[in-house]
Write a protein that holds these residues in place. Structure first.
Motif, PDB file in Angstrom:
ATOM      1  N   PRO A  55      13.834   3.454 -13.433  1.00 20.05           N
ATOM      2  CA  PRO A  55      12.802   2.614 -12.710  1.00 20.05           C
ATOM      3  C   PRO A  55      13.014   2.601 -11.067  1.00 20.05           C
ATOM      4  CG  PRO A  55      14.576   1.094 -13.586  1.00 20.05           C
ATOM      5  CD  PRO A  55      14.960   2.639 -13.854  1.00 20.05           C
ATOM      6  N   PRO A  56      11.900   2.651 -10.459  1.00 22.86           N
ATOM      7  CA  PRO A  56      11.811   2.696  -9.116  1.00 22.86           C
ATOM      8  C   PRO A  56      12.475   1.933  -8.363  1.00 22.86           C
ATOM      9  CG  PRO A  56       9.601   2.368  -9.853  1.00 22.86           C
ATOM     10  CD  PRO A  56      10.386   2.652 -10.840  1.00 22.86           C
ATOM     11  N   SER A  57      13.164   2.018  -7.201  1.00 25.68           N
ATOM     12  CA  SER A  57      13.693   0.847  -6.507  1.00 25.68           C
ATOM     13  C   SER A  57      12.785  -0.110  -5.810  1.00 25.68           C
ATOM     14  CB  SER A  57      14.619   1.323  -5.434  1.00 25.68           C
ATOM     15  OG  SER A  57      13.989   2.187  -4.595  1.00 25.68           O
ATOM     16  N   LEU A  58      13.068  -1.166  -5.484  1.00 28.31           N
ATOM     17  CA  LEU A  58      12.123  -1.966  -4.701  1.00 28.31           C
ATOM     18  C   LEU A  58      11.713  -1.614  -3.479  1.00 28.31           C
ATOM     19  CD1 LEU A  58      11.210  -4.911  -4.880  1.00 28.31           C
ATOM     20  CD2 LEU A  58      12.965  -5.697  -3.281  1.00 28.31           C
ATOM     21  N   LEU A  59      12.449  -0.948  -2.789  1.00 30.05           N
ATOM     22  CA  LEU A  59      12.095  -0.101  -1.678  1.00 30.05           C
ATOM     23  C   LEU A  59      10.782   0.704  -1.574  1.00 30.05           C
ATOM     24  CD1 LEU A  59      13.203  -1.192   1.098  1.00 30.05           C
ATOM     25  CD2 LEU A  59      14.173   1.206   1.169  1.00 30.05           C
ATOM     26  N   SER A  60      11.112   1.477  -2.820  1.00 32.74           N
ATOM     27  CA  SER A  60      10.186   2.856  -2.961  1.00 32.74           C
ATOM     28  C   SER A  60       8.741   1.994  -3.490  1.00 32.74           C
ATOM     29  CB  SER A  60      10.527   3.800  -3.754  1.00 32.74           C
ATOM     30  OG  SER A  60      10.722   3.309  -5.241  1.00 32.74           O
ATOM     31  N   ARG A  61       9.098   1.102  -4.440  1.00 32.69           N
ATOM     32  CA  ARG A  61       7.798   0.406  -4.786  1.00 32.69           C
ATOM     33  C   ARG A  61       7.123  -0.051  -3.566  1.00 32.69           C
ATOM     34  NH1 ARG A  61      10.163  -2.948  -9.138  1.00 32.69           N
ATOM     35  NH2 ARG A  61       9.549  -4.560  -7.963  1.00 32.69           N
ATOM     36  N   ARG A  97      -6.620   2.505   0.520  1.00 36.55           N
ATOM     37  CA  ARG A  97      -7.765   1.875   0.054  1.00 36.55           C
ATOM     38  C   ARG A  97      -8.520   1.288   1.214  1.00 36.55           C
ATOM     39  NH1 ARG A  97      -6.701  -1.769  -5.447  1.00 36.55           N
ATOM     40  NH2 ARG A  97      -6.580   0.067  -6.962  1.00 36.55           N
ATOM     41  N   SER A  98      -7.829   0.512   1.985  1.00 39.41           N
ATOM     42  CA  SER A  98      -8.583   0.007   3.282  1.00 39.41           C
ATOM     43  C   SER A  98      -7.912   0.238   4.502  1.00 39.41           C
ATOM     44  CB  SER A  98      -8.497  -1.581   3.015  1.00 39.41           C
ATOM     45  OG  SER A  98      -7.303  -2.126   2.573  1.00 39.41           O
ATOM     46  N   PRO A  99      -8.172   1.485   4.970  1.00 41.89           N
ATOM     47  CA  PRO A  99      -7.442   1.891   6.218  1.00 41.89           C
ATOM     48  C   PRO A  99      -7.686   1.083   7.468  1.00 41.89           C
ATOM     49  CG  PRO A  99      -9.381   3.176   5.806  1.00 41.89           C
ATOM     50  CD  PRO A  99      -9.395   2.462   4.629  1.00 41.89           C
ATOM     51  N   MET A 100      -8.906   0.274   7.533  1.00 43.47           N
ATOM     52  CA  MET A 100      -9.180  -0.501   8.622  1.00 43.47           C
ATOM     53  C   MET A 100      -8.281  -1.866   8.463  1.00 43.47           C
ATOM     54  SD  MET A 100     -11.176   0.282  10.896  1.00 43.47           S
ATOM     55  CE  MET A 100     -11.445  -0.929  11.663  1.00 43.47           C
ATOM     56  N   ALA A 101      -7.801  -2.420   7.375  1.00 42.65           N
ATOM     57  CA  ALA A 101      -7.067  -3.508   7.230  1.00 42.65           C
ATOM     58  C   ALA A 101      -5.702  -3.129   7.546  1.00 42.65           C
ATOM     59  CB  ALA A 101      -7.061  -3.972   5.887  1.00 42.65           C
ATOM     60  N   ALA A 102      -5.313  -1.729   7.200  1.00 40.64           N
ATOM     61  CA  ALA A 102      -4.129  -1.406   7.684  1.00 40.64           C
ATOM     62  C   ALA A 102      -3.814  -1.213   9.279  1.00 40.64           C
ATOM     63  CB  ALA A 102      -3.937  -0.069   6.950  1.00 40.64           C
ATOM     64  N   PHE A 103      -5.051  -0.631   9.855  1.00 42.98           N
ATOM     65  CA  PHE A 103      -4.873  -0.692  11.332  1.00 42.98           C
ATOM     66  C   PHE A 103      -4.586  -2.107  11.818  1.00 42.98           C
ATOM     67  CE2 PHE A 103      -7.359  -1.427  15.078  1.00 42.98           C
ATOM     68  CZ  PHE A 103      -6.748  -0.678  15.750  1.00 42.98           C
ATOM     69  N   TRP A 104      -5.200  -3.294  11.402  1.00 45.09           N
ATOM     70  CA  TRP A 104      -5.205  -4.562  12.048  1.00 45.09           C
ATOM     71  C   TRP A 104      -3.654  -5.001  11.582  1.00 45.09           C
ATOM     72  CZ3 TRP A 104      -8.208  -5.459  15.566  1.00 45.09           C
ATOM     73  CH2 TRP A 104      -9.446  -5.067  15.737  1.00 45.09           C
ATOM     74  N   VAL A 163       2.581   0.027   0.244  1.00 46.76           N
ATOM     75  CA  VAL A 163       2.016   0.131   1.431  1.00 46.76           C
ATOM     76  C   VAL A 163       1.105   1.280   1.765  1.00 46.76           C
ATOM     77  CG1 VAL A 163       2.528   0.619   3.857  1.00 46.76           C
ATOM     78  CG2 VAL A 163       3.686  -1.093   2.591  1.00 46.76           C
ATOM     79  N   ARG A 164       1.377   2.293   0.950  1.00 48.06           N
ATOM     80  CA  ARG A 164       0.740   3.517   1.059  1.00 48.06           C
ATOM     81  C   ARG A 164      -0.741   3.330   0.247  1.00 48.06           C
ATOM     82  NH1 ARG A 164       4.366   8.315  -0.662  1.00 48.06           N
ATOM     83  NH2 ARG A 164       3.368   7.743  -2.623  1.00 48.06           N
ATOM     84  N   GLU A 165      -0.521   2.704  -0.870  1.00 42.55           N
ATOM     85  CA  GLU A 165      -1.764   2.299  -1.651  1.00 42.55           C
ATOM     86  C   GLU A 165      -2.738   1.639  -0.903  1.00 42.55           C
ATOM     87  OE1 GLU A 165      -2.801   3.703  -4.565  1.00 42.55           O
ATOM     88  OE2 GLU A 165      -4.279   2.168  -4.859  1.00 42.55           O
TER      89      GLU A 165
END
Lengths: 318, 305
Positions: free
Chosen positions: B19-25, B36-43, B30-32
């Protein structure tokens, strides 16, 4: 309809009573006694025990809390609303002298918010997700994030810098010299109106988008009505109900927002009086003004509810 | 249908993927979110930078925000003082940077405190129902009868000035929101069959609330907390501007604007522009990041605003 109004008024009266208790608890019972609030922590240490007691006696703070509360309600009912600790003016007189200015600012700002917000909402609802829509949305997000008082300070600085103009600081009544009064209230009204316009535009846009999908709008289109006609006659009137409700709520927040904005513009309205009371630590004025503002807020909400019920029978009979 | 034989062919003796570790999850999340919302990621990046600026304020700030320099009083921006200086020669840039510290500490603690208290209250009143619920609803209604700023002003004034006071004053204005939202969530959760099952197994009210209802309230709690940060910052600045915030000389954005206005008939533009711009950018970043988080955590609300 009448039963609805009576019921709504009853709840409103209960809320005002609850509000008065909360205000009283905050101002008299919360940690830190009223004298510390008035004289400040340093001033407090300079007072002797006897002075302290005599002040407490004079202000009626030695009575049991319950009696103090009853006296206060008595003051409210006589319309005097208690006396200022520093000024020879009762809060009631203060409200009559300064209230109109704040009320004019509030009403003008609501008019502004509709004049700006509605057309913007119609334009962006007609073409959802277009460039115009996105630009409008971005501006509405920004105008929510800008503190009104800061915008006010910038406007004053800008006017001074580019036009060498400063709005008058001491005013008069609306009827004696309307032009001076107008110059005083226009700035705060624009600033407060812009903040509301953002919410109005958002709300009107989303309800318009919902209403446009309704059957009766399609029918109107099908019978050959133009796009403009559909919006004016069918979509807009039905989309306005939530906007009216929102506007009423926002009006309450405008009253609060006008406190820092009036300070920024130096407009001597009721908000400025509140600012002065806070800085002079005048707890009696503060207690009454806070109660008054909350009461106005409650009454606005009731009025809006009644208007909505009058316009929309579905609410009245539910 | 074709997939079934494939499933059958997988022998149970094969080692299961780890099972993937917490960090990689988290990294994947974060990548997802960014995709999905690059603008929100920028802010979001901007919000995090502001938080980092607040934490490392003493390192970043070029000068001591409290130190008066009488050789450079009321100077407009120039090389030595990029944002100019105030009447007693304090560096505006350093004061703006340090102001982020106070602003964020107050806003974050107030929102966490208020939303948590409100949520617990809402959880209890929604779950227990009955007379407790009715009385709670009334009290929340009374609290909502005050415009936020006025309630905060009254509390801040009555309790005397200080950081704790301001935090409590703002927190109290956030309680009704937590109470209302969480209560409505709990009202629908309470009818779920797993709650009934837990009750059937003899679980106490407290156990059901803590172990079965509370975990479901985390998403709405986070949404509430992030969306209210911006409002909390504006209330804090307004309190400072009105003289009931954190007492001077602590640099806060609201205090700086208030000082600018007190400095004379015409406040110098640099003392007005920079602190206010800091408020606006911070609130903008937090609001838009909060919207992004809300959309990510609760897709049903997407595009509703």
């Amino acid at each position: 309809m009448y039963t609805y109004i009576v019921r709504r008024m009853g709840f409103g009266a209960l809320t005002v009573l609850g509000v008065s208790i909360i205000v009283f608890l905050i101002m008299r019972v919360m940690p830190g006694d009223p004298l510390t609030a008035i004289f400040g922590p340093e001033g407090m240490t300079k007072l002797t025990e006897a002075q302290r007691n005599s002040y407490m006696e004079e202000l009626g703070l030695t009575d049991p809390l319950f009696l103090q509360y009853i006296y206060w309600i008595g003051d409210i009912l006589t319309g005097e609303f208690g006396r200022s600790f520093f000024r020879a003016e009762s809060v009631g007189e203060m409200v009559i002298r300064r209230g109109p200015l704040t009320a004019q600012i509030a009403i003008l700002s609501v008019i502004f918010s509709w004049v700006i917000g509605l057309p913007v909402a119609i334009i962006s609802a007609m073409k959802p997700n277009s460039i115009i829509d996105n630009v409008v949305r971005f501006f509405s997000i920004i105008s929510i994030a800008i503190p009104g008082f800061w915008l006010g300070m910038l406007i004053i600085l800008g006017l001074l810098f580019w036009f060498g103009y400063r709005p008058p600081l001491t005013g008069a009544s609306l009827f004696e010299n309307p032009w001076t009064t107008f110059q005083m209230i226009i700035g705060p009204a624009i600033v407060l109106g812009l903040g509301q316009a953002a919410y109005i535009a958002r709300m009107a846009r989303s309800t318009l988008l919902e209403v446009i999908r309704e059957d009766y709008v399609r029918t109107a289109r099908a019978k050959g009505l133009s796009g403009k006609g559909v919006v004016r006659l069918h979509a807009l009137p039905n989309a306005l109900l939530p906007v009216i409700t929102l506007s009423g709520i926002l009006l309450g927040f405008v009253l609060a927002g006008s406190i820092p904005v009036e300070r920024a513009f130096g407009v001597p309205g009721l908000g400025f009086a509140m600012f002065t009371a806070v800085n002079e630590r005048d707890i009696f004025v503060m207690q009454n003004l806070v109660f008054l503002y909350a009461m106005v807020f409650v009454m606005l909400n009731i009025t809006v509810d009644i208007i909505i019920a009058w316009l929309d029978p579905r609410i009245r009979y539910s | 249908m074709t997939s079934i034989p494939g499933d059958m062919s997988q022998s149970p003796s094969q080692p299961l993927p780890k099972p993937p570790s917490l960090l990689s999850r988290m990294w994947k999340g974060v990548r997802e979110f960014t995709r999905r919302s690059p603008m929100a990621a920028f802010w979001g990046v901007l919000s995090i930078s502001i938080v980092i600026m607040a934490i490392s304020a003493p390192i970043i700030a070029p000068l001591d925000p409290l130190k008066a320099d009488f050789r450079a009083m009321g100077k407009a921006p120039y090389e030595a003082h990029m944002f100019g200086t105030d009447q007693i020669g304090r560096d505006t840039l350093s004061r703006v940077i340090h102001g982020s510290r106070t602003s964020l500490i107050v806003a974050i603690s107030a929102v966490l405190l208020g939303t948590t208290l409100g949520s617990i209250w809402g959880l209890a009143s929604g779950f227990l129902g009955g007379r407790f619920d009715i009385i709670s609803q009334r009290i929340i209604e009374f609290l909502q009868a005050f415009p936020d700023l006025i309630l905060a002003m009254a509390i801040a004034m009555a309790m005397g000035s200080g950081t704790t006071t301001v935090i409590i004053a703002i927190a109290v204005t956030r309680i009704p929101f937590g109470g209302r939202v969480i209560r409505s969530v709990v009202l629908s959760l309470k009818e779920m069959s797993y709650v009934e099952a837990a009750r059937g197994l003899g679980a106490s009210n407290l156990r059901i609330m803590a172990l079965h209802i509370m975990p479901q309230c985390i998403a709405p709690f986070l949404i509430l907390a992030t969306t209210h940060l911006g409002v909390a910052i504006i209330i804090e600045a307004s309190l400072g501007f009105l003289g009931v915030g954190i007492p001077p000389p602590t640099p806060t954005w609201g205090n700086m604007l208030s000082d600018a206005l007190n400095s004379g008939l015409i406040p110098p533009w640099w003392l007005v522009l920079f602190p206010g711009a800091a408020i606006t950018i911070t609130v903008l970043a937090f609001n838009l990041f909060g919207d992004g988080i809300r959309d990510a955590l609760d897709p049903r609300l997407r595009g509703s605003q």
